[in-house]
Design a protein around this motif. Structure first.
Motif, PDB file in Angstrom:
ATOM      1  N   PRO A  87       0.826  -1.213   0.000  1.00 30.05           N
ATOM      2  CA  PRO A  87       0.000   0.000   0.000  1.00 30.05           C
ATOM      3  C   PRO A  87       0.860   1.263   0.000  1.00 30.05           C
ATOM      4  CG  PRO A  87      -0.844  -1.587   1.595  1.00 30.05           C
ATOM      5  CD  PRO A  87       0.467  -2.128   1.096  1.00 30.05           C
ATOM      6  N   GLY A  88       0.511   2.211  -0.864  1.00 29.18           N
ATOM      7  CA  GLY A  88       1.236   3.473  -0.940  1.00 29.18           C
ATOM      8  C   GLY A  88       2.427   3.463  -1.881  1.00 29.18           C
ATOM      9  N   GLU A  89       2.773   2.311  -2.430  1.00 30.96           N
ATOM     10  CA  GLU A  89       3.900   2.213  -3.367  1.00 30.96           C
ATOM     11  C   GLU A  89       3.415   2.297  -4.806  1.00 30.96           C
ATOM     12  OE1 GLU A  89       7.410  -0.728  -1.826  1.00 30.96           O
ATOM     13  OE2 GLU A  89       5.584  -1.716  -2.505  1.00 30.96           O
ATOM     14  N   THR A  90       4.240   2.880  -5.661  1.00 32.07           N
ATOM     15  CA  THR A  90       4.015   2.738  -7.096  1.00 32.07           C
ATOM     16  C   THR A  90       4.577   1.387  -7.513  1.00 32.07           C
ATOM     17  OG1 THR A  90       6.148   3.669  -7.743  1.00 32.07           O
ATOM     18  CG2 THR A  90       4.311   5.237  -7.430  1.00 32.07           C
ATOM     19  N   LYS A  91       4.242   0.957  -8.707  1.00 30.32           N
ATOM     20  CA  LYS A  91       4.787  -0.315  -9.203  1.00 30.32           C
ATOM     21  C   LYS A  91       6.307  -0.243  -9.314  1.00 30.32           C
ATOM     22  CE  LYS A  91       0.576  -1.803 -11.439  1.00 30.32           C
ATOM     23  NZ  LYS A  91      -0.096  -2.244 -12.654  1.00 30.32           N
ATOM     24  N   ALA A  92       6.820   0.880  -9.781  1.00 31.55           N
ATOM     25  CA  ALA A  92       8.273   1.033  -9.903  1.00 31.55           C
ATOM     26  C   ALA A  92       8.945   0.977  -8.532  1.00 31.55           C
ATOM     27  CB  ALA A  92       8.611   2.334 -10.624  1.00 31.55           C
ATOM     28  N   GLN A  93       8.363   1.664  -7.545  1.00 28.75           N
ATOM     29  CA  GLN A  93       8.929   1.638  -6.193  1.00 28.75           C
ATOM     30  C   GLN A  93       8.933   0.225  -5.625  1.00 28.75           C
ATOM     31  OE1 GLN A  93       6.242   4.474  -4.440  1.00 28.75           O
ATOM     32  NE2 GLN A  93       7.704   6.171  -4.584  1.00 28.75           N
ATOM     33  N   ALA A  94       7.851  -0.506  -5.839  1.00 22.33           N
ATOM     34  CA  ALA A  94       7.758  -1.883  -5.345  1.00 22.33           C
ATOM     35  C   ALA A  94       8.827  -2.759  -5.988  1.00 22.33           C
ATOM     36  CB  ALA A  94       6.365  -2.454  -5.614  1.00 22.33           C
ATOM     37  N   LEU A  95       9.023  -2.587  -7.286  1.00 18.72           N
ATOM     38  CA  LEU A  95      10.008  -3.411  -7.991  1.00 18.72           C
ATOM     39  C   LEU A  95      11.423  -3.095  -7.510  1.00 18.72           C
ATOM     40  CD1 LEU A  95      10.286  -5.617 -10.058  1.00 18.72           C
ATOM     41  CD2 LEU A  95      10.459  -3.866 -11.828  1.00 18.72           C
ATOM     42  N   ILE A  96      11.717  -1.838  -7.314  1.00 19.25           N
ATOM     43  CA  ILE A  96      13.046  -1.457  -6.806  1.00 19.25           C
ATOM     44  C   ILE A  96      13.261  -2.072  -5.420  1.00 19.25           C
ATOM     45  CG2 ILE A  96      14.402   0.507  -5.968  1.00 19.25           C
ATOM     46  CD1 ILE A  96      13.127   2.093  -8.383  1.00 19.25           C
ATOM     47  N   ARG A  97      12.260  -1.982  -4.546  1.00 17.05           N
ATOM     48  CA  ARG A  97      12.366  -2.546  -3.195  1.00 17.05           C
ATOM     49  C   ARG A  97      12.564  -4.056  -3.253  1.00 17.05           C
ATOM     50  NH1 ARG A  97       8.764  -5.188  -0.781  1.00 17.05           N
ATOM     51  NH2 ARG A  97       7.009  -4.295  -1.904  1.00 17.05           N
ATOM     52  N   GLU A  98      11.739  -4.739  -4.029  1.00 18.38           N
ATOM     53  CA  GLU A  98      11.831  -6.201  -4.113  1.00 18.38           C
ATOM     54  C   GLU A  98      13.199  -6.648  -4.626  1.00 18.38           C
ATOM     55  OE1 GLU A  98       9.909  -8.639  -3.121  1.00 18.38           O
ATOM     56  OE2 GLU A  98       8.026  -7.638  -2.666  1.00 18.38           O
ATOM     57  N   CYS A  99      13.730  -5.966  -5.614  1.00 16.12           N
ATOM     58  CA  CYS A  99      15.034  -6.364  -6.169  1.00 16.12           C
ATOM     59  C   CYS A  99      16.175  -6.098  -5.203  1.00 16.12           C
ATOM     60  CB  CYS A  99      15.261  -5.693  -7.517  1.00 16.12           C
ATOM     61  SG  CYS A  99      14.199  -6.392  -8.799  1.00 16.12           S
ATOM     62  N   ARG A 100      16.055  -5.058  -4.382  1.00 13.46           N
ATOM     63  CA  ARG A 100      17.048  -4.831  -3.326  1.00 13.46           C
ATOM     64  C   ARG A 100      16.988  -5.962  -2.308  1.00 13.46           C
ATOM     65  NH1 ARG A 100      15.747   1.267  -2.651  1.00 13.46           N
ATOM     66  NH2 ARG A 100      17.206   2.181  -4.100  1.00 13.46           N
ATOM     67  N   GLU A 101      15.752  -6.330  -1.898  1.00 11.43           N
ATOM     68  CA  GLU A 101      15.574  -7.365  -0.882  1.00 11.43           C
ATOM     69  C   GLU A 101      16.000  -8.748  -1.377  1.00 11.43           C
ATOM     70  OE1 GLU A 101      11.614  -5.299   1.169  1.00 11.43           O
ATOM     71  OE2 GLU A 101      11.411  -7.184   0.098  1.00 11.43           O
ATOM     72  N   GLU A 102      15.673  -9.067  -2.623  1.00 10.60           N
ATOM     73  CA  GLU A 102      15.874 -10.427  -3.129  1.00 10.60           C
ATOM     74  C   GLU A 102      17.212 -10.649  -3.820  1.00 10.60           C
ATOM     75  OE1 GLU A 102      12.490 -11.580  -5.484  1.00 10.60           O
ATOM     76  OE2 GLU A 102      11.084 -11.125  -3.864  1.00 10.60           O
ATOM     77  N   LEU A 103      17.766  -9.606  -4.455  1.00 12.14           N
ATOM     78  CA  LEU A 103      18.996  -9.782  -5.242  1.00 12.14           C
ATOM     79  C   LEU A 103      20.115  -8.814  -4.877  1.00 12.14           C
ATOM     80  CD1 LEU A 103      17.449 -10.298  -8.813  1.00 12.14           C
ATOM     81  CD2 LEU A 103      18.313 -12.063  -7.265  1.00 12.14           C
ATOM     82  N   ALA A 104      19.866  -7.872  -3.976  1.00  6.79           N
ATOM     83  CA  ALA A 104      20.855  -6.857  -3.581  1.00  6.79           C
ATOM     84  C   ALA A 104      21.313  -6.016  -4.769  1.00  6.79           C
ATOM     85  CB  ALA A 104      22.046  -7.496  -2.871  1.00  6.79           C
ATOM     86  N   ILE A 105      20.362  -5.681  -5.653  1.00 11.12           N
ATOM     87  CA  ILE A 105      20.670  -4.811  -6.794  1.00 11.12           C
ATOM     88  C   ILE A 105      19.732  -3.610  -6.774  1.00 11.12           C
ATOM     89  CG2 ILE A 105      21.607  -6.617  -8.293  1.00 11.12           C
ATOM     90  CD1 ILE A 105      18.862  -6.722  -9.726  1.00 11.12           C
ATOM     91  N   THR A 106      20.174  -2.542  -7.420  1.00 10.53           N
ATOM     92  CA  THR A 106      19.340  -1.362  -7.618  1.00 10.53           C
ATOM     93  C   THR A 106      18.966  -1.314  -9.093  1.00 10.53           C
ATOM     94  OG1 THR A 106      20.497  -0.197  -5.853  1.00 10.53           O
ATOM     95  CG2 THR A 106      19.213   1.144  -7.394  1.00 10.53           C
ATOM     96  N   LEU A 107      17.673  -1.153  -9.353  1.00  8.89           N
ATOM     97  CA  LEU A 107      17.184  -1.137 -10.729  1.00  8.89           C
ATOM     98  C   LEU A 107      16.911   0.266 -11.226  1.00  8.89           C
ATOM     99  CD1 LEU A 107      14.465  -3.935 -11.034  1.00  8.89           C
ATOM    100  CD2 LEU A 107      16.882  -4.045 -11.668  1.00  8.89           C
ATOM    101  N   ALA A 108      17.066   0.432 -12.530  1.00  7.64           N
ATOM    102  CA  ALA A 108      16.490   1.555 -13.257  1.00  7.64           C
ATOM    103  C   ALA A 108      15.281   0.964 -13.974  1.00  7.64           C
ATOM    104  CB  ALA A 108      17.491   2.118 -14.256  1.00  7.64           C
TER     105      ALA A 108
END
Length: 133
Positions: free
Chosen positions: A39-60
């Motif tokens: 809740p409160g996240e955009t799709k892009a924000q959610a994807l950036i968060r998930e990739c940090r948590e799961e793969l330790a990467i930052t996405l563009a």
């Protein structure tokens, strides 16, 4: 319906897939990295968060590659696959059983989550199944 985002990350002619942990629903099936939109996240924000948590990467994060609605026995998901590139870091297995870079021609060698089947067909149509480059 659960809002889910995932990343289509390319490295040359290969894209990133991840194998779900054995103890989770649809365990050991392959998927695109991502997860639920909070809740409160955009799709892009959610994807950036998930990739940090799961793969330790930052996405563009780029544009939408495809949207799919899929009904599993336990939930219905609205999956948005976003084009993305790795802005920082190297993918690490923090949550997944395995990660792989594959070509469109190698899709058939992996058992994917059912929600991804239509997406994989689109990737094959767009980029060709016979290419291993």
């Amino acid at each position: 319906m659960v809002e889910v985002v995932a990343a289509l990350i390319w490295d040359g002619g290969r894209f990133l897939i991840c194998q779900r942990p054995a103890h989770k629903a649809r365990g050991l099936l392959w998927e695109f990295v991502g997860g639920k939109v909070e809740p409160g996240e955009t799709k892009a924000q959610a994807l950036i968060r998930e990739c940090r948590e799961e793969l330790a990467i930052t996405l563009a994060v780029g544009d939408v590659f495809m949207d799919v609605v899929h009904a599993y026995p336990d939930l219905t998901v609205h999956l948005t696959l976003l084009n993305a590139t790795i802005a920082e870091g190297v993918p690490q297995m923090l949550e997944h059983n395995a990660i792989r870079w594959i070509t469109p021609g190698e899709i058939g060698a992996y058992d994917f989550c059912p929600a991804d089947v239509e997406i994989l067909e689109r990737i094959t149509e767009k980029y060709g199944a016979g290419t291993d480059t």
